[in-house]
Structures are given as structure tokens and as C-alpha cells.
Design an enzyme around this catalytic site. Sequence first.
Site, PDB file in Angstrom:
ATOM      1  N   ARG A   7     -26.217  -7.606 -44.831  1.00 46.07           N
ATOM      2  CA  ARG A   7     -25.442  -6.721 -44.459  1.00 46.07           C
ATOM      3  C   ARG A   7     -25.320  -5.393 -43.577  1.00 46.07           C
ATOM      4  NH1 ARG A   7     -22.571  -8.321 -46.110  1.00 46.07           N
ATOM      5  NH2 ARG A   7     -21.342  -7.795 -48.087  1.00 46.07           N
TER       6      ARG A   7
ATOM      7  N   SER B 231       0.933  -1.552  -0.214  1.00 45.30           N
ATOM      8  CA  SER B 231      -0.617   0.154  -0.161  1.00 45.30           C
ATOM      9  C   SER B 231       1.480   1.211  -0.332  1.00 45.30           C
ATOM     10  CB  SER B 231      -0.755   0.267   1.456  1.00 45.30           C
ATOM     11  OG  SER B 231      -1.260   1.024   1.304  1.00 45.30           O
TER      12      SER B 231
END
Length: 376
Positions: free
Chosen positions: A306, A267
Site C-alpha cells: 500500500r 481582440s
Amino acid sequence: MVSALFDPVFGADRVAARLDDASWVAALVAVEVALVRAAAEHGVVPTADAERIEAVAAGLRVDPAALGRAAVEGGNPVIPLVRMLRAAAGEAGASVHPGATSQDVMDTAAVLLVGWAGEVVLDDLRGAADAAAALAQEHRDTPMIARTLGQQALPTTFGLVAAGWCTGVDRARARLAEVVGALPVQLGGAAGTLAALHPHGPAVAASLARALRLADAAPWHTERTRIGELAGALAVAAGACAKPATDVVLLAGTELGEVSEAAPGDSSSMPHKRNPIAAVTARAAARRAPGLAAVLLAAADHEHQRAAGPWHAEWQTLDELLRAAGGAAARLRTSLEGLQVHPERMAANLALPPVGAAAPGHAGELVDRLLAERVR
């Protein structure tokens, strides 16, 4: 997007290396070369043209940024890439991209990339499952308390917990391997009829599939169930990794202290902390997968022959989903391969009232059964 800053943190660096812009370009070029070779095999284009195009492609230098800018007008990078290949091939250029449409090349390149990246994801999933299996064997009879709804329940063994982790990851890996292995080549031409290759269309498609070592299939331009199955398999794999990662985070908590990672994170403000950071980042990577899978599933409604938008939405989303699932697998593998188990803490927590030292039932037998039934 591929990130040199964040991909290592979330375990996606190995997968990302197979999904970067250079990899996309390589896949697109590979498809174009294999396509012209397949067409030449069936007399659609001259063999000499195919050989010339292959030689030109081998030396082609493509700047992905420039290709991307050139792709804006047509909406995909295949169009400017084909122009480049035709210009470089000279008289043979007329044989580039025979009978194909842009989606044929994009979809097939995407399938190639899924295979390349999938090798890494599957390897890390297997590594994580193997690590869980080793923990299960070593701690088959190590007693600990089971917890339901966050509360102490009845005794179990850590071996059975780890065997459950192994089972989930194994099943997810097997399903993902099945889906990836079944992804086929795409070749349908302008409207999915192979009209420009008639009467050789199906034969050219089969040759293309063999050349690229992909499955053969009829054109699937707007039938996207395969992409949906892939999205689901990747999301499930991420979830399978999130389960043990979550357990590790909880079991490593100060108040329990039953496991710890071999290389815990520190930390910036609290030097006493030993965070299970591999499991933490596995969970973080996995959390992104369901949303990305949802985008691919929501884009399944390709209109007519498409799609105007849904197809385009797949490209980067699929990349990101592969990186999320791959990152979760890689970070879980790191966590489990170095996981340190603390039986004394398990015994201490097991001794807390009201459960005490009751027997863990058939836990050992269930460990043996789960490991014997591993999906290979």
C-alpha cells in the site's frame, strides 16, 4: 480543479461535468452497492442486507464538502462514506464494504470515472478526426506549399496535410479506447490477498466486475502500469490534437492566410484581428498534458502492498489530465469542423519564388491511402 471560469475556455466543460465532486461521490457509492450485491451473490452477506443497503444508498444525500472534511483523518473519502452507509443501513450496516479496503473502492471508482469521462474524450477525438478526413477528401488535390524548418519547401496538397492530421488523431483515439476499455475492477482487501472473502474472493471480484461492466483482474494495488499506460495514452492524444492545432494557428497567420476558423476570436484592443482561438486553446490545453502524465508516471513507485503518498497523488492528477486531453480534443474539433480553406491564398504562396508551380508528387494518392487506412 474543475473551474466554471476556465473549463469552457479550454474545452474541458463536457469532460469536467463527469469528473466533479458529485460524480466522484456517485462512483464511490456505486462501487459500494455493487460490492455488497456481489458479496450477497456468493453468500458472503445476507441478500436482505444487500437490498437494504442498495435502497439506503439510493436515497443517501452526501455533501461533498462535508465528506472531504471528514476524509482528512483517514486520508481518503471512502472511510467516512462507509460510516455514513453503515449508520443509514441500521442492522444491515454490518454488511457494508464486505472484504474490501479503501483503495479497492477508490481505484474502482476512479476506473468508472475514467470510463464516463473517456466517452466524451473519445467522441471529440473521433469528431476531430472525421472533420480532418472531410477536409482531406474535399481538398485532395488543392495545391499548397509544404514548409520544412519554417521555410517554403516543395508543393504538396492541403488534402495530404489534413489526412496526416486525421491519421494522428485516429491512432491516438484507438490506443486510448483500448487502454480505457481494459481498465479493471480493483478488489484485494487489506493486503491484496482477498483473505477476508476467502474462499469466495475471486468469485466476488468477478461478480463485481460484471456488475460494473469492467474487466476482471487480480488485485493491482501497488502495480500501477495500467495507470501509466492511461497517462501515456491521454498525453499522446493531447499531442495528436496539438499538431493540427499548431498548423492551423500558423496557416491562419496574416502573412499566409491559407485557412481561417468559422468563428474566430476577437481582440480587446485590436478590432481588426481574427484569432484562430479554438486552435489556440486546443494547443494550450494540450501543453498541460505531458506534465500531468509525468506526475502519474513518477508516482508509479508504490511501496510494498500500500503506497504512502504516490497513490493519493493520482486522484486529482488523473482528473486534470482527462480534462487537458479532453479539452484539446474538443477545441480541435471545433476548429476543424468549421475550418475555412482559402485555395487562392495557397496558390499565391505557392507561386512565390523559388519553388513556383511544380507538381505535388503523389499527394493525391497518399491522401486516398491514408483515408483508406483509418483506424476505426
